[in-house]
Design a protein around this motif. Structure first.
Motif, PDB file in Angstrom:
ATOM      1  N   TYR A  88      49.538  33.905 -37.172  1.00 49.52           N
ATOM      2  CA  TYR A  88      49.608  34.661 -36.327  1.00 49.52           C
ATOM      3  C   TYR A  88      50.325  34.152 -34.974  1.00 49.52           C
ATOM      4  N   GLN A  89      50.221  32.745 -35.102  1.00 49.55           N
ATOM      5  CA  GLN A  89      50.966  31.897 -34.009  1.00 49.55           C
ATOM      6  C   GLN A  89      52.640  32.124 -34.234  1.00 49.55           C
ATOM      7  N   GLY A  90      53.019  32.342 -32.935  1.00 45.93           N
ATOM      8  CA  GLY A  90      54.654  32.373 -33.032  1.00 45.93           C
ATOM      9  C   GLY A  90      55.161  33.749 -33.583  1.00 45.93           C
ATOM     10  N   PHE A  91      54.157  34.571 -33.856  1.00 48.70           N
ATOM     11  CA  PHE A  91      54.778  35.987 -34.611  1.00 48.70           C
ATOM     12  C   PHE A  91      54.562  37.006 -33.392  1.00 48.70           C
TER      13      PHE A  91
ATOM     14  N   HIS B 237      55.825  42.133 -38.540  1.00 52.91           N
ATOM     15  CA  HIS B 237      55.629  40.803 -37.933  1.00 52.91           C
ATOM     16  C   HIS B 237      56.581  39.836 -38.017  1.00 52.91           C
ATOM     17  N   VAL B 238      57.276  39.360 -37.081  1.00 52.66           N
ATOM     18  CA  VAL B 238      58.509  38.306 -37.066  1.00 52.66           C
ATOM     19  C   VAL B 238      58.418  37.292 -36.272  1.00 52.66           C
ATOM     20  N   LYS B 239      58.905  36.343 -36.832  1.00 53.38           N
ATOM     21  CA  LYS B 239      59.090  34.847 -36.125  1.00 53.38           C
ATOM     22  C   LYS B 239      60.478  34.449 -35.988  1.00 53.38           C
ATOM     23  N   LEU B 240      61.135  34.148 -34.972  1.00 52.88           N
ATOM     24  CA  LEU B 240      62.125  33.575 -34.930  1.00 52.88           C
ATOM     25  C   LEU B 240      62.386  32.193 -34.700  1.00 52.88           C
ATOM     26  N   SER B 241      63.645  31.638 -34.794  1.00 50.96           N
ATOM     27  CA  SER B 241      63.892  30.527 -34.578  1.00 50.96           C
ATOM     28  C   SER B 241      63.827  30.014 -33.152  1.00 50.96           C
ATOM     29  N   ALA B 242      64.020  28.703 -33.089  1.00 50.71           N
ATOM     30  CA  ALA B 242      63.610  28.093 -31.559  1.00 50.71           C
ATOM     31  C   ALA B 242      64.579  28.785 -30.601  1.00 50.71           C
ATOM     32  N   ASP B 243      65.882  28.952 -31.123  1.00 49.98           N
ATOM     33  CA  ASP B 243      66.723  29.706 -29.917  1.00 49.98           C
ATOM     34  C   ASP B 243      66.805  31.302 -30.097  1.00 49.98           C
ATOM     35  N   ASN B 244      65.811  31.800 -30.742  1.00 45.45           N
ATOM     36  CA  ASN B 244      65.726  33.279 -30.928  1.00 45.45           C
ATOM     37  C   ASN B 244      66.841  33.819 -31.532  1.00 45.45           C
ATOM     38  N   MET B 245      67.504  33.126 -32.346  1.00 47.93           N
ATOM     39  CA  MET B 245      68.855  33.622 -32.664  1.00 47.93           C
ATOM     40  C   MET B 245      68.871  34.034 -34.168  1.00 47.93           C
ATOM     41  N   ARG B 246      67.852  33.626 -35.002  1.00 51.03           N
ATOM     42  CA  ARG B 246      67.689  33.781 -36.369  1.00 51.03           C
ATOM     43  C   ARG B 246      66.432  34.205 -36.873  1.00 51.03           C
ATOM     44  N   ILE B 247      66.165  35.036 -37.979  1.00 47.60           N
ATOM     45  CA  ILE B 247      64.791  35.411 -38.508  1.00 47.60           C
ATOM     46  C   ILE B 247      64.351  34.110 -39.449  1.00 47.60           C
ATOM     47  N   SER B 248      63.185  33.512 -38.864  1.00 44.57           N
ATOM     48  CA  SER B 248      62.612  32.363 -39.475  1.00 44.57           C
ATOM     49  C   SER B 248      61.405  32.883 -40.460  1.00 44.57           C
ATOM     50  N   GLU B 249      60.918  34.024 -40.001  1.00 41.01           N
ATOM     51  CA  GLU B 249      59.929  34.863 -41.043  1.00 41.01           C
ATOM     52  C   GLU B 249      59.875  36.202 -40.764  1.00 41.01           C
ATOM     53  N   PHE B 250      60.031  36.913 -41.727  1.00 41.96           N
ATOM     54  CA  PHE B 250      59.689  38.474 -41.361  1.00 41.96           C
ATOM     55  C   PHE B 250      58.780  39.032 -42.554  1.00 41.96           C
ATOM     56  N   ARG B 251      57.916  39.902 -42.111  1.00 41.80           N
ATOM     57  CA  ARG B 251      56.901  40.675 -42.799  1.00 41.80           C
ATOM     58  C   ARG B 251      57.037  42.112 -42.691  1.00 41.80           C
TER      59      ARG B 251
END
Length: 297
Positions: free
Chosen positions: A176-179, A202-216
């Motif tokens: 859940y952290q960062g999602f 649920h989605v987590k983005l890269s540090a610059d919010n430009m890319r999908i780091s994880e997508f569920r």
């Protein structure tokens, strides 16, 4: 009138397990919002009930030292929605269970009952899938843990054995952290309606919010059981949030993984269209929240 042979109020989890062991036909009841309806409809007429209502160990929400959020299965939908831990860390779950029935149902219905019914339309299920929730079951042989994605074996069927009680729903910090997430429900009415289709992201983005780091991506009523679209999730991982192909890949990937059926509520073709629409709509909501660092719901 309710056709019930006998009713037993368990004192604690061990007592409930013992009572179920002694009666092969007994049914567990907590809030009763589903069980009592089935009894009145004749589906469970003449059954015996083992009540786990009021057992403190099965109620409430807490956070453990390692950050794991533990939800008691006898916690009502209303309590989950307004619980401070849920609101702060996984508000999308609070939003999802707030779509169940009306206020009366949400005040008595429990998340454990919603999960253990095994129905694909359970509003909590798809969201729990996207959180990689783990279910703790306690029975005569002790305690075991099962990932929620493995719990459902078919329509109305789960891995819970007759004398087992669901004793906890666990969500670890890394899930859940960062999602940021959202749940979208489609029904013929705006309230007190069983889902024609439910979609959770649920989605987590890269540090610059430009890319999908994880997508569920999870669905209810898109298959005989709630499901996750694992292939689609891998396809969009690493994609730029501004990529014009992102949402096309989400919706087409989702359609390729679901297996909805026709029913009196909706045709298979209509549900496939809902999969396309809700997957994009829910993904956009989640990505917008992640980009702005807003609360899930």
């Amino acid at each position: 009138m309710y056709d019930i042979e006998k009713y037993y109020q368990a004192k604690d989890v061990e007592d409930a397990v013992r009572a179920l062991e002694e009666d092969a036909d007994a049914v567990v009841i907590s809030g009763g919002s589903d069980v009592l309806i089935k009894i009145r409809e004749g589906k469970l007429a003449g059954c015996s009930l083992v009540s786990i209502h009021g057992i403190p160990a099965l109620e409430g929400v807490r956070m453990e030292a390692d950050g794991t959020i533990v939800i008691g299965p006898a916690t009502t939908f209303s309590h989950i929605t307004y619980d401070p831990v849920i609101q702060k860390y996984i508000p999308a779950l609070g939003w999802a269970v707030d779509q169940v029935g009306g206020p009366q149902i949400r005040n008595i219905g429990t998340i454990g009952g919603n999960v253990c019914n095994g129905v694909t339309s359970a509003d909590s299920a798809a969201l729990l899938f996207t959180l990689n929730a783990v279910l703790e079951l306690t029975g005569p042989k002790g305690t075991r843990e099962i990932p929620v994605a493995e719990f459902y074996t078919g329509p109305g069927r789960t891995l819970r054995e007759h004398a087992e009680i669901l004793t906890a729903i666990k969500i670890t910090r890394e899930n859940y952290q960062g999602f940021y997430g959202h749940y979208t429900k489609y029904g013929k009415r705006n309230a007190m309606e069983i889902a024609t289709l439910g979609c959770a992201v649920h989605v987590k983005l890269s540090a610059d919010n430009m890319r999908i780091s994880e997508f569920r991506l999870g669905f209810g009523v898109a298959a005989p059981t709630p499901i996750r679209c694992f292939k689609t999730e891998e396809t969009v991982k690493g994609m730029a949030v501004t990529d014009p192909e992102l949402y096309e890949k989400i919706q087409e990937g989702a359609v390729s993984e679901v297996t909805p059926r026709s029913s009196w509520r909706a045709s298979r073709e209509f549900r496939l269209q809902l999969v396309r629409e809700l997957s994009v709509r829910t993904a956009k909501e989640s990505i917008e929240k992640a980009s702005g660092g807003e609360a899930d719901a």
